[in-house]
Write an enzyme that holds these catalytic residues in place. Structure first.
Site, PDB file in Angstrom:
ATOM      1  N   SER A   1      47.427  41.120  35.506  1.00  0.00           N
ATOM      2  CA  SER A   1      48.708  41.662  35.724  1.00  0.00           C
ATOM      3  C   SER A   1      49.140  41.752  37.252  1.00  0.00           C
ATOM      4  CB  SER A   1      49.122  42.844  34.820  1.00  0.00           C
ATOM      5  OG  SER A   1      47.969  43.906  35.050  1.00  0.00           O
TER       6      SER A   1
ATOM      7  N   LYS B   1      55.678  42.124  37.668  1.00  0.00           N
ATOM      8  CA  LYS B   1      57.144  42.833  37.760  1.00  0.00           C
ATOM      9  C   LYS B   1      58.067  42.080  38.399  1.00  0.00           C
ATOM     10  CE  LYS B   1      55.820  47.308  36.289  1.00  0.00           C
ATOM     11  NZ  LYS B   1      54.326  47.339  36.565  1.00  0.00           N
TER      12      LYS B   1
END
Ligand SMILES: *Cc1c(COP(=O)(O)O)cnc(C)c1O
Length: 332
Positions: A314, A57
């Site tokens: 991720s 992110k």
């Protein structure tokens, strides 16, 4: 050429890559011996766990803040940026803002545990404790934007956010130009949408596979309905994949629809097994949301024989307590 309605183009992803270079990690893509043998394929792991905040992110948050500075000047952000997130996005905004010299205010509900608050404060952000739910924290974000002139950095639904995450797609093809397929965890769709736009823009034949939770999967339900819908949030080992896509979604719903080839849901047990497998065989600690690619390969018996396949690990935002839960579930 017509601009796509979602606003994400290959050019915007190249621009993002250039803008965030040096601010975020260019992460490794490693070949997994264990998974390659198990699936008779070439399986690669993209280690977004190596980002300084432990998750991808940071790419989107850094791209958006840096682009706003570029477009409007540093002074336009003097009141600071804001968002409401206890997890990877909150840490990303705190870290990116500090690096770019912009104040950040992260709104958190009073129920968020002290260790998570401290972690965000340690990254240099101001934490504002408000209300008893994520929704109430979001109301405070809206107020800070309207009344105090702060700038919202959303977790996924913005072309600059998705383009930042899309830089992963460029790196994948640099390291493995002959990739056949990429498996990507899917929640709000910034990650899959960005990577998918990069891959399809360069090599349209690459298969882009999305993986959602089996319950509370807002993007899954919205794609079925043909428009964004709300779902009830359910606790999951893949908590980073929870949450809605926004009834007023203006970017990622259209983007995901355009770039995703196939889509699977995975159970909690499959996620748990995948988390334990990745720790045991790769010595990598990942959160549930990062293990869903492997979970889908196993649970749905996907045939990848002879293919070059990448899984996006991720993030690593998982406590030992939660990992322990996964371990107990995996042993059953
Ligand atoms: C946010 C997140 C996702 C999902 O990304 P979206 O852009 O919301 O689809 C997947 N994995 C991790 C670790 C995340 O933090």
């Amino acid at each position: 050429m017509l601009e796509p309605t979602h606003g994400v183009t290959l050019a915007s992803i190249y621009a993002a890559r250039k803008r965030i270079a040096g601010q975020v990690a260019r992460t490794p893509l490693i070949r997994s011996q264990m998974l390659s043998e198990r699936f008779s394929a070439e399986v690669f792991l993209k280690l977004e766990t190596c980002q300084p905040t432990g998750a991808f992110k940071l790419r989107g948050a850094t791209n958006m803040i840096a682009a706003l500075i570029e477009q409007h000047g540093h002074d336009a952000l003097a009141k600071g940026v804001t968002t409401a997130s206890t997890g990877n996005h909150g840490r990303a905004v705190a870290y990116a803002a500090a690096r770019l010299g912009v104040p950040a205010t992260i709104c958190l509900s009073q129920l968020v545990p002290a260790n998570k608050v401290a972690a965000i404060e340690a990254l240099g952000a101001t934490v504002r404790r408000v209300g008893r739910s994520q929704d109430e924290a979001f109301e405070e974000v809206a107020r800070l934007v309207d009344e105090e002139g702060m700038t919202l950095i959303p977790p996924f639904d913005d072309p600059l956010i998705a383009a930042g995450q899309g830089s992963i797609g460029l790196e994948l093809l640099e390291d493995q130009p002959a990739l056949d397929r990429v498996l990507i965890g899917l929640s709000g769709g910034g990650l899959l949408g960005g990577i998918g736009a990069a891959l399809k823009g360069i090599r349209p034949s690459i298969q882009v596979t999305g993986i959602s939770l089996s319950q509370g999967a807002a993007m899954w339900e919205s794609l079925q309905a043909g428009h964004p819908v709300e779902v009830e949030e359910v606790e999951s080992l893949g908590d980073s994949l929870g949450g809605g896509i926004g009834l007023d979604n203006h970017c990622t719903f259209a983007l995901v629809r355009e770039v995703m080839d196939d889509h699977y849901q995975v159970s909690e047990a499959a996620i748990a097994n995948a988390m334990v497998d990745i720790l045991e065989h790769e010595k990598l600690l990942v959160e549930g949301a990062a293990a869903v690619g492997l979970a889908a390969l196993v649970e749905h018996g996907l045939d990848i024989r002879g293919q070059k396949v990448a899984l996006i690990l991720s993030g690593n935002g998982v406590s030992l307590e939660t990992f322990d839960q996964a371990r107990r579930l995996a042993e059953r």
